[in-house]
Motif scaffolding. Sequence first.
Motif, PDB file in Angstrom:
ATOM      1  N   ASN A  93      31.042  32.618  27.585  1.00  0.00           N
ATOM      2  CA  ASN A  93      32.041  33.229  28.466  1.00  0.00           C
ATOM      3  C   ASN A  93      33.446  32.967  27.919  1.00  0.00           C
ATOM      4  O   ASN A  93      34.141  32.039  28.344  1.00  0.00           O
ATOM      5  CB  ASN A  93      31.890  32.686  29.889  1.00  0.00           C
ATOM      6  CG  ASN A  93      32.698  33.502  30.890  1.00  0.00           C
ATOM      7  OD1 ASN A  93      33.608  34.240  30.524  1.00  0.00           O
ATOM      8  ND2 ASN A  93      32.366  33.362  32.160  1.00  0.00           N
ATOM      9  N   ILE A  95      36.076  34.751  28.279  1.00  0.00           N
ATOM     10  CA  ILE A  95      37.105  34.990  29.300  1.00  0.00           C
ATOM     11  C   ILE A  95      37.349  33.711  30.110  1.00  0.00           C
ATOM     12  O   ILE A  95      38.494  33.363  30.411  1.00  0.00           O
ATOM     13  CB  ILE A  95      36.713  36.165  30.220  1.00  0.00           C
ATOM     14  CG1 ILE A  95      36.697  37.481  29.436  1.00  0.00           C
ATOM     15  CG2 ILE A  95      37.665  36.265  31.414  1.00  0.00           C
ATOM     16  CD1 ILE A  95      38.025  37.892  28.828  1.00  0.00           C
ATOM     17  N   ARG A  99      40.867  31.582  30.445  1.00  0.00           N
ATOM     18  CA  ARG A  99      41.471  31.178  31.725  1.00  0.00           C
ATOM     19  C   ARG A  99      41.697  29.669  31.764  1.00  0.00           C
ATOM     20  O   ARG A  99      42.688  29.200  32.318  1.00  0.00           O
ATOM     21  CB  ARG A  99      40.572  31.622  32.875  1.00  0.00           C
ATOM     22  CG  ARG A  99      40.645  33.118  33.116  1.00  0.00           C
ATOM     23  CD  ARG A  99      39.816  33.575  34.287  1.00  0.00           C
ATOM     24  NE  ARG A  99      40.092  34.981  34.588  1.00  0.00           N
ATOM     25  CZ  ARG A  99      39.158  35.886  34.816  1.00  0.00           C
ATOM     26  NH1 ARG A  99      37.873  35.550  34.800  1.00  0.00           N
ATOM     27  NH2 ARG A  99      39.495  37.132  35.075  1.00  0.00           N
ATOM     28  N   HIS A 125      31.393  41.915  26.218  1.00  0.00           N
ATOM     29  CA  HIS A 125      31.705  40.805  27.118  1.00  0.00           C
ATOM     30  C   HIS A 125      32.809  41.172  28.112  1.00  0.00           C
ATOM     31  O   HIS A 125      32.663  40.971  29.320  1.00  0.00           O
ATOM     32  CB  HIS A 125      32.099  39.583  26.289  1.00  0.00           C
ATOM     33  CG  HIS A 125      32.576  38.412  27.071  1.00  0.00           C
ATOM     34  ND1 HIS A 125      31.849  37.841  28.090  1.00  0.00           N
ATOM     35  CD2 HIS A 125      33.725  37.684  26.991  1.00  0.00           C
ATOM     36  CE1 HIS A 125      32.524  36.822  28.600  1.00  0.00           C
ATOM     37  NE2 HIS A 125      33.667  36.713  27.952  1.00  0.00           N
ATOM     38  N   ILE A 126      33.912  41.736  27.612  1.00  0.00           N
ATOM     39  CA  ILE A 126      35.033  42.001  28.521  1.00  0.00           C
ATOM     40  C   ILE A 126      34.750  43.191  29.437  1.00  0.00           C
ATOM     41  O   ILE A 126      35.319  43.280  30.522  1.00  0.00           O
ATOM     42  CB  ILE A 126      36.388  42.170  27.784  1.00  0.00           C
ATOM     43  CG1 ILE A 126      36.390  43.377  26.856  1.00  0.00           C
ATOM     44  CG2 ILE A 126      36.740  40.909  27.029  1.00  0.00           C
ATOM     45  CD1 ILE A 126      37.793  43.692  26.334  1.00  0.00           C
ATOM     46  N   GLU A 128      32.074  43.614  31.018  1.00  0.00           N
ATOM     47  CA  GLU A 128      31.446  43.005  32.190  1.00  0.00           C
ATOM     48  C   GLU A 128      32.489  42.430  33.154  1.00  0.00           C
ATOM     49  O   GLU A 128      32.213  42.202  34.320  1.00  0.00           O
ATOM     50  CB  GLU A 128      30.480  41.895  31.758  1.00  0.00           C
ATOM     51  CG  GLU A 128      29.277  42.402  30.965  1.00  0.00           C
ATOM     52  CD  GLU A 128      28.505  41.284  30.304  1.00  0.00           C
ATOM     53  OE1 GLU A 128      28.852  40.089  30.527  1.00  0.00           O
ATOM     54  OE2 GLU A 128      27.555  41.586  29.556  1.00  0.00           O
ATOM     55  N   HIS A 129      33.692  42.166  32.644  1.00  0.00           N
ATOM     56  CA  HIS A 129      34.785  41.630  33.462  1.00  0.00           C
ATOM     57  C   HIS A 129      35.762  42.729  33.894  1.00  0.00           C
ATOM     58  O   HIS A 129      36.842  42.430  34.413  1.00  0.00           O
ATOM     59  CB  HIS A 129      35.532  40.544  32.686  1.00  0.00           C
ATOM     60  CG  HIS A 129      34.724  39.299  32.473  1.00  0.00           C
ATOM     61  ND1 HIS A 129      34.796  38.207  33.318  1.00  0.00           N
ATOM     62  CD2 HIS A 129      33.806  38.976  31.522  1.00  0.00           C
ATOM     63  CE1 HIS A 129      33.969  37.268  32.885  1.00  0.00           C
ATOM     64  NE2 HIS A 129      33.358  37.711  31.807  1.00  0.00           N
ATOM     65  N   ASP A 149      44.227  38.889  33.996  1.00  0.00           N
ATOM     66  CA  ASP A 149      44.746  38.466  35.304  1.00  0.00           C
ATOM     67  C   ASP A 149      46.180  38.917  35.542  1.00  0.00           C
ATOM     68  O   ASP A 149      47.027  38.153  36.000  1.00  0.00           O
ATOM     69  CB  ASP A 149      44.635  36.942  35.454  1.00  0.00           C
ATOM     70  CG  ASP A 149      43.201  36.452  35.295  1.00  0.00           C
ATOM     71  OD1 ASP A 149      42.269  37.214  35.643  1.00  0.00           O
ATOM     72  OD2 ASP A 149      43.006  35.329  34.807  1.00  0.00           O
TER      73      ASP A 149
END
Length: 201
Positions: A93, A95, A99, A125-126, A128-129, A149
């Motif tokens: 992960n 991401i 963070r 991966h991103i 999925e976010h 964010d």
Amino acid sequence: MIVGTLPPPRFSQGQLKPGDVNFCYGSRDGQLWPILDTIFNLNLTFETSDKAVEERKQFLIDRGIAICDIVASARRKKIDASDLGMKEIKLRNIIAYLREYSNIKTLLFTGGNSLNGPEYLFRKHIKEHGLSLKTVSEEVPRIYEFELDGPCRTIRTVSLTAPSGAANRAVGSMEAYKAIKAVRPEFNTFDFRVMQYEPFF
């Protein structure tokens, strides 16, 4: 943060070859550490020793560079270092890491958007976010950005040419490489990577 895929299987199995360094990108066949050694005049040790590992760790600490493989685990039918051969890939992960470590501003991918390459896997991966990469430059090395964010945090990604022998053919076919080679016959694919990597490190 340098982002790769997965080390050669022998690193997971503890069956290192003479000249391997038991650390990220430590394969004796890889070029990342020779490239960084050349750029920064590090005089690194290239052997299977604690000293060689500590030299690399200290360099990363001194420069404020993180290093991480995006692949947490994968299976292979053929036991080799090819990204293409990875199956049942589970991703780390990244991401969440970004963070947690809010001072990271750039991701340096050691490969592009080819199947199972670092950029390719990061795009999955991103997604999925709910994030996506915006193009900054289509020139190799390709540069992208995304906001994490909100607009106050922009992360840049750079897809460097892979520091592996397998990518030498791709380098040899690049117009930028051929143009320099025509003027400087001694110029080689390693020199090209040093030239490409230096501005980003």
